[in-house]
Write a protein that holds these residues in place. Structure first.
Motif, short mmCIF file in Angstrom:
data_model
loop_
_atom_site.label_atom_id
_atom_site.label_comp_id
_atom_site.label_asym_id
_atom_site.label_seq_id
_atom_site.Cartn_x
_atom_site.Cartn_y
_atom_site.Cartn_z
N ASN A 156 0.81 -1.21 0.00
CA ASN A 156 0.00 0.00 0.00
C ASN A 156 0.85 1.27 0.00
O ASN A 156 0.41 2.30 -0.51
N PHE A 157 2.08 1.18 0.56
CA PHE A 157 2.92 2.37 0.68
C PHE A 157 4.31 2.21 0.07
O PHE A 157 4.67 2.91 -0.88
N ALA A 168 0.69 10.21 4.72
CA ALA A 168 -0.44 9.32 4.44
C ALA A 168 -0.41 8.06 5.29
O ALA A 168 -1.41 7.36 5.41
N ARG A 169 0.74 7.76 5.88
CA ARG A 169 0.84 6.55 6.72
C ARG A 169 0.22 6.75 8.10
O ARG A 169 0.00 5.79 8.82
N THR A 170 -0.01 7.99 8.50
CA THR A 170 -0.47 8.25 9.86
C THR A 170 -1.92 7.85 10.02
O THR A 170 -2.65 7.61 9.06
N MET A 171 -2.35 7.85 11.27
CA MET A 171 -3.74 7.49 11.56
C MET A 171 -4.73 8.51 11.01
O MET A 171 -5.93 8.26 10.95
N ASN A 182 1.76 -6.31 12.69
CA ASN A 182 1.49 -7.08 11.47
C ASN A 182 1.58 -6.24 10.21
O ASN A 182 1.62 -6.77 9.11
N HIS A 183 1.55 -4.91 10.37
CA HIS A 183 1.71 -3.98 9.24
C HIS A 183 0.65 -4.25 8.15
O HIS A 183 0.97 -4.40 6.97
N VAL A 184 -0.60 -4.29 8.58
CA VAL A 184 -1.71 -4.53 7.67
C VAL A 184 -2.69 -3.36 7.77
O VAL A 184 -3.00 -2.89 8.87
N VAL A 185 -3.19 -2.88 6.63
CA VAL A 185 -4.08 -1.72 6.60
C VAL A 185 -5.28 -2.02 5.71
O VAL A 185 -5.27 -2.96 4.91
N THR A 216 -9.57 7.71 6.71
CA THR A 216 -10.22 8.22 7.92
C THR A 216 -10.76 9.63 7.71
O THR A 216 -10.42 10.57 8.43
N ASP A 217 -11.61 9.78 6.69
CA ASP A 217 -12.23 11.07 6.41
C ASP A 217 -13.52 11.22 7.20
O ASP A 217 -14.14 10.23 7.61
N GLU A 218 -13.93 12.47 7.39
CA GLU A 218 -15.23 12.73 7.99
C GLU A 218 -16.34 12.31 7.02
O GLU A 218 -16.15 12.32 5.81
#
Length: 365
Positions: A156-157, A168-171, A182-185, A216-218
């Motif tokens: 993904n990254f 973009a990796r942040t929460m 586990n490094h899974v998104v 994680t958008d509104e």
């Protein structure tokens, strides 16, 4: 030892007196005759022929009488109860017949009248929209590629040249699964499908990747934590920005009508170099009367997506020789494209399940 009580007078038991029995019978018969429908008759039945009715209570008193008095009392009460039951049966038959006649009149269906068509409903526009986009690229000779919604962080990254410190990796943008080690998104774009394809196939590659993505958008009129993208990838010898421009012009015309083309504005994306924002010529005013157009707000163009030439680092990470092959990639929101195409002003209309929303789109877009 005493003998039987031969002097007991049954008249002393008030419920068994002839006057009382006749009065209870007459009251029951009058109530039965006055019942106007089956509901009223049901209430009358409970009151005058039920377990707590006067005649039923009188019948219980018979057992307390001496043997020589029981016969007469039993005949008196039995005849009264029989008359009530007979009247109930007769009145029930009459009222049931009246009810059936009334129902035949009230519920009569005129089969000669024209009938309304049964609403056909409609498929969800996101489903038919994704199929339309897939058909556009299949007609160009491309393939449709799919991948998992839950993706490895590297695909993904890292494989797409988004370094460890990329925001973009942040929460704030990414849904991470637990445990974190586990490094899974949940995939933030369909680009991992492109990486998977390059890792498992040799060029030439011509694929379109429609699907759901998560950020994680509104949740509001223009944003959603779950939405849909379509991304395209071409890897072949001699590929340039000119091929990308021609592809997007054809895509735009197929989606929004003939005469709709695109323009590029310089931008930056880690996975493409050079990169550009794609603008779509306004499909309402077509740039002719832009000053009065509410859709493009006087610009004559509408932002549509991002694109560019595949970064050589991405090719290398996925096992493709950048000295031999070049490519281009692009990405657009399916939801956003359909909002443009159909004048939908609120993104939430796609996701809230209102059955009145989908019939307007029919079965095909």
């Amino acid at each position: 030892m005493s003998g039987p009580n031969t002097d007991y007078d049954p008249v002393e038991v008030t419920p068994l007196q002839a006057e009382q029995v006749e009065a209870a019978r007459d009251a029951a018969l009058a109530a039965i005759a006055a019942a106007a429908d089956l509901e009223e008759l049901k209430a009358v039945r409970l009151e005058h022929a039920g377990d707590r009715s006067p005649l039923a209570l009188a019948n219980r008193e018979i057992g307390a009488l001496p043997p020589q008095a029981r016969k007469e009392a039993g005949q008196r009460v039995g005849q009264a109860r029989g008359a009530v039951n007979k009247a109930l049966a007769a009145r029930t038959e009459v009222l049931e017949a009246e009810h059936e006649e009334r129902m035949l009149v009230e519920e009569t269906v005129d089969v000669t009248l024209p009938t309304d068509k049964v609403p056909a409903g409609g498929r969800h526009p996101l489903t038919t929209g994704a199929e339309l986009i897939a058909d556009i690229f299949l007609a160009m000779g491309w393939e449709i590629a799919e991948g998992p919604l839950v993706e490895a962080e590297w695909l993904n990254f890292d494989a797409l040249n988004l370094g460890p410190d990329h925001p973009a990796r942040t929460m704030q943008d990414t849904f991470w699964t637990e445990p974190a080690e586990n490094h899974v998104v949940l995939r933030t774009q369909t680009s991992p499908v492109q990486a998977r394809t390059m890792l498992t196939r040799k060029p030439p590659i011509y694929i379109a990747c429609p699907g759901r993505v998560f950020r994680t958008d509104e949740y509001d009129a223009t944003h959603s934590p779950m939405f849909h993208q379509v991304e395209g990838l071409v890897v072949d010898e001699g590929i340039s920005m000119a091929h990308l421009k021609g592809t997007l012009d054809h895509f735009a015309a197929s989606m929004f009508g003939e005469g709709i083309d695109t323009r590029f504005r310089p931008s930056y994306f880690p996975f493409t170099e050079p990169s550009a924002e794609v603008d779509l010529r306004c499909f309402v005013c077509r740039g002719v009367e832009a000053d009065s157009c509410r859709t493009c707000k006087g610009e004559g163009w509408i932002e549509w997506g991002g694109c560019g030439v595949v970064n050589p680092r991405v090719l290398t990470a996925c096992g493709v020789d950048p000295e031999t092959y070049t490519g281009f990639a692009f990405g657009m929101g399916i939801d956003r494209s359909l909002m443009f195409r159909h004048g939908i002003t609120d993104l939430r209309s796609f996701f809230e399940g209102d059955v009145r929303f989908t019939p307007a789109f029919g079965t095909e877009l």
